[in-house]
Design a protein around this motif. Structure first.
Motif, PDB file in Angstrom:
ATOM      1  N   TYR A 127       6.445  19.311  -0.569  1.00  0.00           N
ATOM      2  CA  TYR A 127       6.041  18.253   0.371  1.00  0.00           C
ATOM      3  C   TYR A 127       4.804  17.523  -0.158  1.00  0.00           C
TER       4      TYR A 127
ATOM      5  N   ILE B 129       4.643   9.312  -3.222  1.00  0.00           N
ATOM      6  CA  ILE B 129       4.895   8.141  -2.361  1.00  0.00           C
ATOM      7  C   ILE B 129       3.625   7.294  -2.242  1.00  0.00           C
TER       8      ILE B 129
ATOM      9  N   LEU C  85       2.947   3.581  -3.593  1.00  0.00           N
ATOM     10  CA  LEU C  85       2.550   2.543  -2.632  1.00  0.00           C
ATOM     11  C   LEU C  85       1.282   1.830  -3.098  1.00  0.00           C
TER      12      LEU C  85
ATOM     13  N   GLY D 176       2.066  -0.212  -6.219  1.00  0.00           N
ATOM     14  CA  GLY D 176       2.914  -1.350  -5.851  1.00  0.00           C
ATOM     15  C   GLY D 176       2.146  -2.437  -5.131  1.00  0.00           C
ATOM     16  N   PHE D 177       1.418  -2.046  -4.088  1.00  0.00           N
ATOM     17  CA  PHE D 177       0.664  -3.057  -3.330  1.00  0.00           C
ATOM     18  C   PHE D 177      -0.437  -3.689  -4.183  1.00  0.00           C
TER      19      PHE D 177
ATOM     20  N   ILE E 205       1.184  -6.265  -6.298  1.00  0.00           N
ATOM     21  CA  ILE E 205       1.567  -7.463  -5.539  1.00  0.00           C
ATOM     22  C   ILE E 205       0.327  -8.314  -5.221  1.00  0.00           C
TER      23      ILE E 205
ATOM     24  N   TRP F   9       5.464   9.110  10.772  1.00  0.00           N
ATOM     25  CA  TRP F   9       4.673   8.509   9.692  1.00  0.00           C
ATOM     26  C   TRP F   9       5.308   8.780   8.333  1.00  0.00           C
ATOM     27  N   ASP F  10       5.763  10.031   8.120  1.00  0.00           N
ATOM     28  CA  ASP F  10       6.391  10.400   6.846  1.00  0.00           C
ATOM     29  C   ASP F  10       7.619   9.528   6.558  1.00  0.00           C
TER      30      ASP F  10
ATOM     31  N   ILE G 159       6.438   5.673   5.913  1.00  0.00           N
ATOM     32  CA  ILE G 159       5.882   5.293   4.598  1.00  0.00           C
ATOM     33  C   ILE G 159       6.981   5.205   3.529  1.00  0.00           C
ATOM     34  N   VAL G 160       8.013   6.035   3.677  1.00  0.00           N
ATOM     35  CA  VAL G 160       9.141   5.913   2.736  1.00  0.00           C
ATOM     36  C   VAL G 160       9.806   4.541   2.935  1.00  0.00           C
TER      37      VAL G 160
ATOM     38  N   VAL H 112       8.376   1.813   4.090  1.00  0.00           N
ATOM     39  CA  VAL H 112       7.480   0.768   3.555  1.00  0.00           C
ATOM     40  C   VAL H 112       7.616   0.702   2.031  1.00  0.00           C
ATOM     41  N   LEU H 113       7.655   1.879   1.395  1.00  0.00           N
ATOM     42  CA  LEU H 113       7.788   1.928  -0.071  1.00  0.00           C
ATOM     43  C   LEU H 113       9.105   1.276  -0.511  1.00  0.00           C
TER      44      LEU H 113
ATOM     45  N   PHE I 216       9.042  -2.843   1.006  1.00  0.00           N
ATOM     46  CA  PHE I 216       8.008  -3.784   0.542  1.00  0.00           C
ATOM     47  C   PHE I 216       7.638  -3.640  -0.936  1.00  0.00           C
ATOM     48  N   ILE I 217       7.975  -2.490  -1.536  1.00  0.00           N
ATOM     49  CA  ILE I 217       7.654  -2.329  -2.962  1.00  0.00           C
ATOM     50  C   ILE I 217       8.944  -2.362  -3.803  1.00  0.00           C
ATOM     51  N   PHE I 218       9.823  -1.369  -3.587  1.00  0.00           N
ATOM     52  CA  PHE I 218      11.004  -1.268  -4.453  1.00  0.00           C
ATOM     53  C   PHE I 218      11.922  -2.496  -4.304  1.00  0.00           C
TER      54      PHE I 218
ATOM     55  N   GLU J 239      11.234  -5.385  -3.149  1.00  0.00           N
ATOM     56  CA  GLU J 239      10.485  -6.564  -3.610  1.00  0.00           C
ATOM     57  C   GLU J 239      10.529  -6.669  -5.137  1.00  0.00           C
ATOM     58  N   PHE J 240      10.296  -5.527  -5.797  1.00  0.00           N
ATOM     59  CA  PHE J 240      10.277  -5.522  -7.262  1.00  0.00           C
ATOM     60  C   PHE J 240      11.681  -5.765  -7.845  1.00  0.00           C
TER      61      PHE J 240
ATOM     62  N   LYS K 230      12.268  -9.407  -7.441  1.00  0.00           N
ATOM     63  CA  LYS K 230      11.405 -10.260  -8.280  1.00  0.00           C
ATOM     64  C   LYS K 230      11.753 -10.159  -9.769  1.00  0.00           C
ATOM     65  N   PHE K 231      11.966  -8.919 -10.230  1.00  0.00           N
ATOM     66  CA  PHE K 231      12.120  -8.730 -11.681  1.00  0.00           C
ATOM     67  C   PHE K 231      13.567  -8.595 -12.147  1.00  0.00           C
TER      68      PHE K 231
END
Lengths: 46, 378
Positions: A3, A10, A14, A17-18, A21, B173-174, B177-178, B180-181, B184-186, B188-189, B192-193
């Motif tokens: 965990y 993660i 994050l 990544g941010f 960006i 929350w756990d 965040i996955v 969001v990752l 907004f990141i994967f 997005e990338f 973009k790429f």
């Protein structure tokens, strides 16, 4: 332990990544693009 | 205003975190004079009224569907088919781009949730107007699911403040965040790429294949991310919205794929369209005794409905049709093996056979999702 590593990965991704960006959006001239600066250089007046 | 649509910007997250914080901090005071379902109802109505464009249309639609629901329940559930048509009519008009009155945000999801609530009220009891509203318009699932079930949602509403625990904050929350990752990141990338660098009008085979793989990757991260954020935030509010994705591209066959990809849509279509249609088709004399044919007809019709539900454009419908064909082929193969036919995958060791099946399924999905993307140069 699993965990912890999962969560660590993660958050690391994050943050990277941010950061990427934000940098990419705000500092365009780093990527070689010509950007007209809005900053005025006061010393040029002298 | 635009940033207040679910998950469309930082403002939405700030608003919802403030609400979650408010619930958790004041739950011990709140529970003495207001029920959890009432506070959620008030919050949802305020959110819709202030932050969703054309809120009056959503509220009008809500009253319309609740009136149908009330009439259905008052008539002791005598007729099911007719209310379904009445409920689905605005969505159908919306898809045909006919009636601007029903250009309601999230109408496809609201319609499916309403149909489920109506059908299951017979077995699981009636929903009050407050519960009905909260179920249909719950902000995190309003626009793109997951498609929750009313009886499950009702249970969480009844538990109310009990579900507002620190443990649920952590769990939510756990998952958040996955999400969001992924979104907004994967996603997005990848966009973009990879995806946006491909010329979608190119008729070079390599570009078409590249586009198909890029879109499949993008769709997963975008949609799974969105769904995970919806689930995470809902759990933080004490509502256990079901997960929508579970490693879909590792599925070895189409049946398993739809248990892992957009799970709640797959299970909705199975329970409220495939099963009734399968039962109904048995009534036709011409189909009597032809079980496999009935199954395959019901499978293809279900996937065609899925395609049309996404939108009445040829690429959505054709994509649904392809998924239907894959599932029908798999179904025929399973029946063939069950009847003593040779299973060609047994030639290989188990691990290779499994990965070969996964490879076939993944590439089938890539082809179908290529059409789904609308980035087709044909």
């Amino acid at each position: 332990m699993k965990y912890f590593f999962r969560t660590f990965l993660i958050y690391l991704l994050l943050i990277i990544g941010f950061s990427f960006i934000i940098i990419d959006e705000n500092i365009d001239d780093l990527s070689g693009q010509e950007v007209e600066s809005t900053v005025e250089f006061v010393y040029e007046a002298f | 205003m635009g940033n207040m649509l679910p998950f469309s910007g930082l403002d939405f997250f700030i608003l919802i975190f403030c609400f979650i914080l408010f619930l958790h901090v004041f739950k011990n005071i709140l529970k003495n004079f207001i029920s959890y379902k009432m506070i959620l109802f008030v919050a949802i109505i305020l959110y819709i009224s202030f932050f969703i464009p054309h809120a009056q249309k959503i509220l009008f639609f809500l009253i319309y569907v609740y009136a149908v629901y009330w009439i259905y329940v008052s008539n002791k559930y005598q007729e099911t088919f007719f209310p379904m048509i009445i409920i689905a009519l605005p969505m159908i008009l919306h898809k045909f781009d006919i009636d601007p009155i029903f250009k309601v945000i999230g109408i496809s999801y609201i319609t499916f949730r309403t149909i489920q609530a109506i059908v299951d009220s017979h077995n699981y009891g009636k929903l009050s107007f407050i519960e009905f509203t909260s179920f249909l318009l719950f902000p995190t699932t309003l626009l793109a699911g997951p498609i929750d079930r009313s009886y499950r949602f009702q249970e969480d509403l009844q538990k109310g403040y009990e579900n507002l625990t620190l443990s649920n904050i952590g769990k939510g929350w756990d998952i958040l965040i996955v999400g969001v990752l992924f979104k907004f990141i994967f996603a997005e990338f990848v966009n973009k790429f990879w995806l946006s660098t491909i010329d979608e009008n190119s008729i070079v085979l390599f570009d078409m294949v590249n586009s198909a793989y890029a879109y499949t990757t993008y769709l997963f991260f975008d949609f799974a991310g969105y769904s995970a954020m919806a689930v995470g935030l809902s759990i933080m509010m004490g509502i256990y919205v079901p997960m929508n994705f579970n490693h879909p591209y590792l599925a070895p066959n189409p049946q398993d794929f739809w248990r892992r990809f957009h799970i709640t849509l797959g299970s909705w279509l199975t329970d409220y369209f495939f099963k009734p249609l399968y039962k109904y088709l048995h009534k036709f004399d011409i189909l009597k005794g032809r079980r496999l044919l009935i199954q395959n007809l019901a499978i293809i019709a279900t996937f065609l409905l899925m395609g049309m539900w996404n939108g009445l454009t040829w690429y959505f419908i054709f994509s649904g049709f392809l998924f239907g064909i894959f599932s029908a082929i798999h179904n025929i193969y399973v029946v063939y093996v069950k009847k003593g036919g040779f299973d060609y995958f047994t030639i290989f060791p188990n691990i290779i056979a499994l990965n070969l099946k996964r490879f076939l399924m993944l590439n089938g999905a890539v082809i179908a999702l290529y059409f789904f993307s609308g980035r087709v140069s044909i």
